[in-house]
Structures are given as C-alpha cells and as structure tokens.
Design an enzyme around this catalytic site. Structure first.
Site, PDB file in Angstrom:
ATOM      1  N   GLU A  65       0.808  -1.224   0.000  1.00 30.11           N
ATOM      2  CA  GLU A  65       0.000   0.000   0.000  1.00 30.11           C
ATOM      3  C   GLU A  65       0.838   1.270   0.000  1.00 30.11           C
ATOM      4  OE1 GLU A  65      -2.626  -3.216   1.839  1.00 30.11           O
ATOM      5  OE2 GLU A  65      -0.530  -2.563   2.073  1.00 30.11           O
ATOM      6  N   PHE A 127     -11.734  -7.185  13.887  1.00 30.54           N
ATOM      7  CA  PHE A 127     -10.610  -7.572  13.045  1.00 30.54           C
ATOM      8  C   PHE A 127     -10.328  -6.488  12.003  1.00 30.54           C
ATOM      9  CE2 PHE A 127      -9.103  -9.859   9.170  1.00 30.54           C
ATOM     10  CZ  PHE A 127      -7.852 -10.223   9.658  1.00 30.54           C
ATOM     11  N   GLN A 128      -9.095  -6.031  11.976  1.00 30.70           N
ATOM     12  CA  GLN A 128      -8.600  -4.997  11.061  1.00 30.70           C
ATOM     13  C   GLN A 128      -9.334  -3.665  11.203  1.00 30.70           C
ATOM     14  OE1 GLN A 128      -8.352  -6.701   7.055  1.00 30.70           O
ATOM     15  NE2 GLN A 128      -6.306  -7.480   7.530  1.00 30.70           N
ATOM     16  N   LYS A 177     -17.683  -0.818   5.524  1.00 35.40           N
ATOM     17  CA  LYS A 177     -18.028  -1.852   4.543  1.00 35.40           C
ATOM     18  C   LYS A 177     -19.529  -1.928   4.298  1.00 35.40           C
ATOM     19  CE  LYS A 177     -16.799  -6.660   3.484  1.00 35.40           C
ATOM     20  NZ  LYS A 177     -16.035  -7.842   3.990  1.00 35.40           N
ATOM     21  N   MET A 489      24.434   8.924   2.193  1.00 32.72           N
ATOM     22  CA  MET A 489      24.341  10.217   2.856  1.00 32.72           C
ATOM     23  C   MET A 489      24.687  10.113   4.337  1.00 32.72           C
ATOM     24  SD  MET A 489      23.915  13.385   2.316  1.00 32.72           S
ATOM     25  CE  MET A 489      22.935  13.754   0.859  1.00 32.72           C
TER      26      MET A 489
END
Length: 574
Positions: A65, A127-128, A177, A489
């Site tokens: 993502e 969940f999630q 959802k 760097m």
C-alpha cells in the site's frame, strides 16, 4: 454490464445503486482515469464494483500500500491531476500513512479511499479495525468517515476539491463496509467554493505595490523559487518577472523545473547541497523575493544568521507559512500566478549586471573545486558522471524521479531540468523508498515523455517489490541504480562529523541482476567509465521498463555542503 458513458447517465440514477458503485461513478465524474491500490476485506465491495468499469478506469495493483500512495504522488506531480490511492482497513490503511505525510509536507494533491469495518463493529476492536481518520488527521487537509450511502458522491467530490484547491495536499475518506453494500439513488454535483471551502486568498494590490517598491529600489536582490510556482502554473509569469526586474533566480529542491536552468539569470539550487553562489551570497543580498517556498531549515541554515542584510518579500498562498520561520517585510498572501502577474505590471525594467556577475564568479569557483571532479573523474564512476550522461542522452527533457540520499542531491544538481513538472522527489519528509513507486505513477501520468528513476541501493530495497508492478503493467520506467554498497548520505555525515565511525551504513547487497531478471525486466550492469554511454543509450531505446545498475565510487561525497547548524554562507566545497 452495459458500458456507461460520461454524462447524465453516469451522474444520475433514480434506481438505487450500491455505495461501492457510487464510489466508482464519482471517481469517473471527477475525471479519474487511473488509481493505485491493493484489495482486502474492508474495501472488497468497491473492488467488486471496479470489475464492471475496467474499460473506464485503470487500476494498478501495487505490491504494498505504501507503493500505492507514492505512485499516486508521482502521478499527481507529473500530470498536475489529483492522484488516487485505494486500500483496505487496518494495516492497509496504516501502510498509507508515510506517503500521506510525505504528500502533506510536499503539497501533493492525493485522495486516499480506505475501507473500514461495518458500522455496527466500529469501536469494538474488530478484526482490522483502526481509527485511520484520527491517525491521519494531522497529516491531511481533511480526514472524514462516510456515515451514510447517500453522502458518498458529495463527500468524495468535496475531497477532490479540497485536495487540489488552494495549497494542494492529501485528503482521506474512510468508508465502512456496510455503506459500500448499502443502496440509494445516485446524484453527483461537482463541489464549488460557494459551498464553504476556502480556495485561495484575494490578492491585495496594496501588498503588490509595496513589494514592487522594494524590487525597484533593490541593488542586490535574489528570487527564491519553490514548488508553489509549479502548483499554480506560474512559470511564464516567473520568467517575465525575472526578465523585467533583472533579478537572479535560485530554486529550492521542489522548485526545480519551474525556471529554465540555461537562462542567464538562473544562479542555481538553494539549500544544504545547493550551488555555492546562491548560498554564499544570501547573506549579502539586500532583498529576497521568496515565491511559493517555506524557508525550511535545509534552505536557511542557522536562522539567527540568515539574510540579516536583506528585506524579505514572501509570496505564498498559505498564510501559515508567512513569517513562520523568517520575519517578512512585505507579505503577499496570494496564488503565485496572480501575484507574479500583478507584480510584472508594477515593476521597473532593470539590470543587475555586476551583482549577477558575482554569482557567475562563484559558479566558476564551484566548477573548478567541485563540478569538474564530479563530472570528469580520472578513474571510477561518480554519481554526477552518470546523471550527466542521462541528461545528455535525454536532452534535459525527461521526467526525473529520485529516491532520497546522495543520488537525490547529485541528480538535483546535475540534471538540467528544461521542462515543467520534470523533477519529482520527496522533499519535506525525505522518504527513502519513495523513488521506485513514485516513478511508476510519474510515468503513467506523462506517457508521452521519458521517465527516469535515479535510486540508491538503500532506497531501492525499501520498495523493491514494486518491480513486480512495473513488470506486470509494463510501465516504461528507466531505472538507474547508483550502487555504492553504502547508505551514502549517512556515511558522508559519519565521515565528516563522526570521525569516520561508519556505524551500520555498509550494505551487503543482493545480486540485483538476479532479482530484476526474475521480474522479467531487461537488466544491465556497468562498472567501467567507457561502458556507460552505450549502456544509457540502450536503456533509453528500450520501449518498456529497463534496469541499469551502475557501480559508483563507494566513498564519493556530495559538495558543496552547508553543515547542519551553520549559516548558509558557511559553505564547504570539500
């Protein structure tokens, strides 16, 4: 399903449609043609709706993502449109956070749509489930959770409007959802400023006239140009102002490509690894004209010793930036294009020949002390040598995307950006891993141009899985890996300021060729100077993606350098 054409059929439906289809239709109404995402349970209804709109809306399946949000950023920066990222709830949404923060600091217009658990489960630690709205609140222009299916078109239309209006930035829309499954009649109306969203301030001619008076009186002026010029499309007005006023022009990292680098009034890059002249002479200026930049620490160095001889004009669309870091004599709160156009009508035609000559003298010193060794090394391959070769072969016309580190600074210094929207990098957040996914979006946002990604071995491995997306979608990115087997760097700082105590910066790298070939992408490796020109030529002639690994000097440093905590005129050339 019948192919729905743009127009009233798309914008209106008396028959109830699902929230998921309402999301997709609204994206099409907002002229979205491509989005980047990764499916999961919380966003699955929307992905099901996308299945019926494959011909209208191209979805790029990323491998992570964070790759989606960086790709959306790259797309927005190269195309000038709003980028779109799609993710599921929980870890899908939180994986967007770094890119959202990056977009916020770099004023990049993106809309992130995240799935969420159903309304009855909110607050139950389902969940999630994660409160992504409040997580993202400090790093977005607007973060909102949709609460009913009927409000989907209005909220998403508003999200796009906010993302691209005023000072652009990221917006997040969280969609439970059950709302994606729910049905309602559909009606889309574009959002407008009359609905209560502040677009941009009204230009004050009193401020413009005060600024013009300072410009007309100045003897040692300099313009400091940031990304605000690109975001407002003010390149033409900037050029006109410079040529009328005779003021030399320097650019910030994100301001690059807004002013032609081959113009006689262009004096170079500002900042920690910028050009010698604009940094050294900042503290001799009697006037600084700052346009669409925010006086961040990488440009100013020690604020207590910054530009003490100069009066300061600051043109910016965001009131919060004016006076935030540097006291301002004349604020011009306005869109850069409007302000510069108004200024051009008020200023006198002047030249500052002897002052501009000072910058040229500094460039001659830098050429001798730094540039010659970087571009024409006696042995081995330097990063600057590679960038110079790419620049010559692309004639300065490519879209160039970099990751973060030494290669980023070298590319910004030695690639002559000759076209608008040509330089794409992570500025404010300095996000390693940005380069590869951002180059995917940049290439898809400017398919008529060549896109080159210049990346270090450290940053590449943070998002190397996006090679799978590039291969799968045949995205024509030309990837140049500058491999020095170091976190370059950090190593440079350890060499200069930590007595060469190289603490955990040497990289034990994999065989990149095996990895790249595993993804089916053409690959070549170069470790000799004489091999470089033809290798770059072969890369650019390839119609699809190409990966060129160049083994560069392990302990090559980027100079000039203004060390942290120093004044801008305390520039080190070695």
């Amino acid at each position: 399903m019948e192919n729905i054409q743009y127009g009233e059929t798309l914008r209106r439906s008396e028959q109830p449609i699902t929230g998921a289809e309402a999301i997709v239709r609204t994206l099409l109404c907002e002229n979205v043609d491509i989005l980047f995402g990764y499916p999961g349970g919380g966003i699955m209804p929307t992905y099901d709706a996308l299945f019926d709109y494959k011909n209208e809306l191209r979805h790029i399946l990323v491998r992570h993502e964070q790759g989606a949000i960086h790709a959306a950023q790259g797309y927005a920066r190269s195309s000038g449109k709003v980028g779109v990222a799609l993710a599921t709830s929980g870890p899908g949404a939180t994986n967007l956070v770094t890119g959202i923060a990056d977009a916020y600091l770099d004023s990049t217009p993106v809309v992130c749509l995240t799935g969420q658990v159903g309304g009855k489960l909110l607050g139950t630690d389902a969940f999630q489930e994660i409160d992504i709205m409040n997580i993202s609140l400090p790093i977005t222009k607007w973060s909102v959770q949709i609460r009913s299916v009927e409000e989907i078109p209005d909220v998403i239309a508003r999200a796009f409007y906010i993302a691209r209006s005023g000072r652009p930035g990221p917006v997040l829309v969280d969609i439970p959802k059950d709302i994606q499954f729910a049905k309602a009649p559909y009606s889309y109306t574009p959002w407008s400023s009359s609905k209560g969203v502040k677009v941009k301030p009204t230009l004050s001619m009193k401020q413009v006239e005060a600024a013009a008076a300072l410009i007309n009186e100045a003897c040692r002026p300099m313009m400091l140009v940031g990304q605000g010029v690109t975001l407002s499309g003010a390149e033409k007005e900037l050029l006109q102002l410079a040529e009328i006023s005779g003021i030399p022009v320097a650019q910030t990292l994100l301001g690059l490509s807004s002013f032609p680098t081959d113009h006689p009034l262009y004096v170079g890059l500002l900042g920690m690894h910028g050009n010698y002249g604009p940094n050294l002479l900042t503290n001799e200026c009697d006037l600084l004209v700052a346009v669409g930049m925010r006086f961040d620490d990488r440009v100013t160095g020690d604020l207590s010793r910054y530009a003490k001889k100069a009066k300061i004009i600051h043109i910016d669309i965001d009131e919060a930036e004016i006076g935030k870091n540097v006291p301002v004599d004349v604020p011009v709160l306005a869109d850069a294009k409007e302000a510069l156009e108004a200024l051009c009508a008020c200023i006198s035609r002047r030249e500052h020949g002897s002052w501009v000559a000072r910058f040229k003298e500094c460039m001659a010193t830098e050429q001798q002390e730094v540039i010659e060794n970087q571009l024409h090394p006696k042995k081995g391959i330097t990063m600057g040598m590679v960038v110079k070769e790419v620049a010559e072969k692309t004639e300065g016309e490519a879209v160039v995307v970099t990751d973060v580190g030494q290669h980023q600074m070298v590319t910004s210094r030695y690639y002559p950006f000759k076209r608008q929207r040509s330089q794409i990098t992570s500025g404010g957040l300095g996000t390693m891993g940005f380069g590869l996914p951002a180059s995917m979006g940049a290439a898809l946002g400017a398919l008529h141009r060549t896109t080159v990604a210049v990346i270090g071995d450290g940053g590449l491995q943070m998002k190397i899985q996006e090679l799978g997306t590039i291969s799968n979608e045949n995205i024509p990115v030309k990837i140049v890996l500058l491999n020095n087997n170091f976190l370059g760097m950090v190593r440079q700082w350890q060499e200069l300021f930590f007595e060469k105590r190289y603490s955990f910066v040497e990289m034990s790298n994999p065989d990149f060729g095996m990895i790249v070939k595993g993804y089916g992408i053409p690959y070549e490796k170069v470790d000799k100077q004489e091999e470089l020109p033809l290798a770059v030529e072969r890369m650019l002639k390839c119609s699809g993606p190409y990966f060129l690994e160049v083994v560069v000097e392990k302990e090559d440093n980027v100079f000039p350098m203004v060390p942290a905590g120093c004044a801008v005129n305390e520039v080190r050339l070695k």
